[in-house]
Design an enzyme around this catalytic site. Structure first.
Site, PDB file in Angstrom:
ATOM      1  N   GLY A   1      -4.586   2.734   5.623  1.00 21.93           N
ATOM      2  CA  GLY A   1      -4.740   1.517   6.402  1.00 21.93           C
ATOM      3  C   GLY A   1      -3.698   1.334   7.488  1.00 21.93           C
TER       4      GLY A   1
ATOM      5  N   ARG B   1      11.187   5.469  -5.675  1.00 17.24           N
ATOM      6  CA  ARG B   1      10.610   6.567  -6.440  1.00 17.24           C
ATOM      7  C   ARG B   1      10.844   7.863  -5.690  1.00 17.24           C
ATOM      8  NH1 ARG B   1       6.287   7.871  -3.273  1.00 17.24           N
ATOM      9  NH2 ARG B   1       5.295   6.186  -2.126  1.00 17.24           N
TER      10      ARG B   1
ATOM     11  N   GLY C   1       0.963   5.793   0.961  1.00 17.50           N
ATOM     12  CA  GLY C   1       0.365   6.970   1.573  1.00 17.50           C
ATOM     13  C   GLY C   1      -0.228   6.772   2.949  1.00 17.50           C
TER      14      GLY C   1
ATOM     15  N   GLY D   1       0.831  -1.200   0.000  1.00  8.73           N
ATOM     16  CA  GLY D   1       0.000   0.000   0.000  1.00  8.73           C
ATOM     17  C   GLY D   1       0.861   1.243   0.000  1.00  8.73           C
TER      18      GLY D   1
END
Length: 429
Positions: A163, A283, A160, A158
């Site tokens: 969760g 990234r 950001g 996942g």
């Protein structure tokens, strides 16, 4: 001669427009490939080309790129994360298919699965939190007992902080487990949950390119037990010894994961044991980080990344050292954003470089406990950290954005009135 094109797979709220503008400055024609180009409003604003295509379908992307090659010289391909980092695996495969510079897909796959990443880092002697991989409520409870509360509970795949929650007692643990497993969180595959030791300490991050450390910054978070960014700054006020230690650990992370091409972002918590690695991202980070680094060091990371993507030589030398920081505007309640006032006054403050809201007045605000709760930011820079912090305080105090709470509804009305997370939300990191 065919026009040189830069292919961008999917988009990004903060970095997407910067890539478009940098590509144009470099004489490239940016083309965005997206499952839903309309969700990226900056594409229409910039008047750039966009093509609708299923970006989960590698063969379909290859077909579109082959068709584009009849008109353009495809100079490079890069992209942005969607619901998870797997878009970079696709980008790496596209680059290899068309014999273009790009990341190693196998290294990216190892990285975006946080469980695999934890294993490889631990095997390389990198300090990481104690962790367990689980798939059901009983295993979550057992893992938390073994590690000891408080623990971090999060999806193994996942972005950001979606969760992700700090569970400080058994009630919070049960509540968040139910959220993850009973429909509150959207899974793209069978649920895989990480239960981790809570590494307490200052959040630090290194931003790297081609195995070279460009910047070390700090960030703070709001709304515990969630992790919503509220402030970010560069450079981090660390001692030379601390910087050397973080640099050493960062390079060891890259070796352990087989990274080293293009941008990387490594997140730490500086604990009593030293820097504990929380996450390695293959990234550039989102938020305001590229802009802050440019203000702090004079390095345009996005333009330099594009140069790498198209096979040109990049220049990562710092031009200066200033202090740059962003304050994120995070609501303290759910409700309706009544109005936004004072933007022009804040923007006129000397040292303020950007004041921006991501939403319009009268927008319903429903906090989700992750990066989507940020509704705006203020960016400032100056020669000193003390001055930059003072500029930010003055600018933020000039902005008024009151929120009127929703009317109190019964449970049935709330289930109809309040929006749930959608698959597209995560694309707006």
């Amino acid at each position: 001669m065919s026009r040189r094109a830069l292919i961008l797979v999917e988009g990004h709220r903060s970095n997407g427009p910067l890539y478009i503008k940098a590509a144009l400055r470099l004489g490239l024609h940016p083309i965005t490939l997206s499952a839903d180009p309309a969700q990226y409003d900056y594409l229409a604003a910039e008047g750039t080309e966009a093509i609708g295509v299923d970006t989960d379908n590698l063969e379909g992307l290859i077909d579109v790129c082959c068709l584009l090659r009849t008109t353009y010289d495809i100079a490079g391909i890069t992209g942005f994360p969607g619901l998870d980092e797997s878009i970079y695996v696709t980008v790496g495969k596209l680059c290899r298919y068309f014999d273009l510079p790009g990341p190693n897909p196998a290294s990216i796959e190892r990285c975006y699965d946080k469980f695999t990443q934890r294993q490889l880092l631990g095997q390389a002697g990198v300090l990481v939190p104690a962790y367990r991989l689980v798939s059901n409520a009983k295993e979550v409870e057992s893992a938390a007992t073994e590690i000891g509360l408080p623990v971090i509970v999060k999806p193994a795949i996942g972005i950001g902080s979606s969760g992700v929650r700090l569970c400080r007692d058994v009630d919070e643990l049960a509540e968040h487990t139910a959220y993850l497993l009973d429909g509150g969180h959207i899974w793209r595959s069978a649920p895989r949950i990480l239960v981790e030791e809570f590494a307490e300490g200052q959040f630090c991050e290194t931003t790297m390119m081609e195995s070279e450390i460009i910047a070390v910054g700090l960030a703070n978070f709001d709304r515990p037990p969630h992790f919503v960014p509220c402030e970010s700054m560069f450079p981090a006020p660390l001692t030379d010894k601390e910087r050397k230690r973080i640099s050493s650990v960062s390079l060891r992370c890259l070796r352990a994961l087989g990274l080293g091409w293009g941008p990387e972002n490594i997140e730490f918590r500086w604990t009593e044991r030293g820097p504990v690695v929380i996450e390695v991202n293959p990234r550039l980070p989102g938020w305001t980080t590229p802009r802050l680094i440019q203000l702090a060091y004079g390095v345009d990371l996005i333009a330099e990344h594009i140069k790498l993507v198209v096979g040109d030589e990049c220049d990562l030398r710092a031009m200066h050292t200033h202090s740059a920081a962003a304050r994120f505007l995070v609501p303290d309640r759910d409700g309706i954003l009544d109005r936004i006032e004072g933007i022009s006054l804040a923007a006129a403050e000397p040292g303020v470089y950007d004041v921006r809201f991501y939403v319009e007045p009268k927008t319903p605000i429903v906090r989700k406990g992750d990066y989507r709760d940020m509704i705006g930011h203020v960016i400032a820079a100056s020669p000193s950290l003390t001055r930059t912090e003072a500029i930010l305080r003055r600018a933020v105090d000039l902005i008024d954005w009151p929120i009127t709470p929703f009317p109190i509804l019964d449970e049935q009305q709330q289930s109809v009135a309040l929006p749930r997370q959608s698959a597209g939300d995560a694309k707006w990191q």
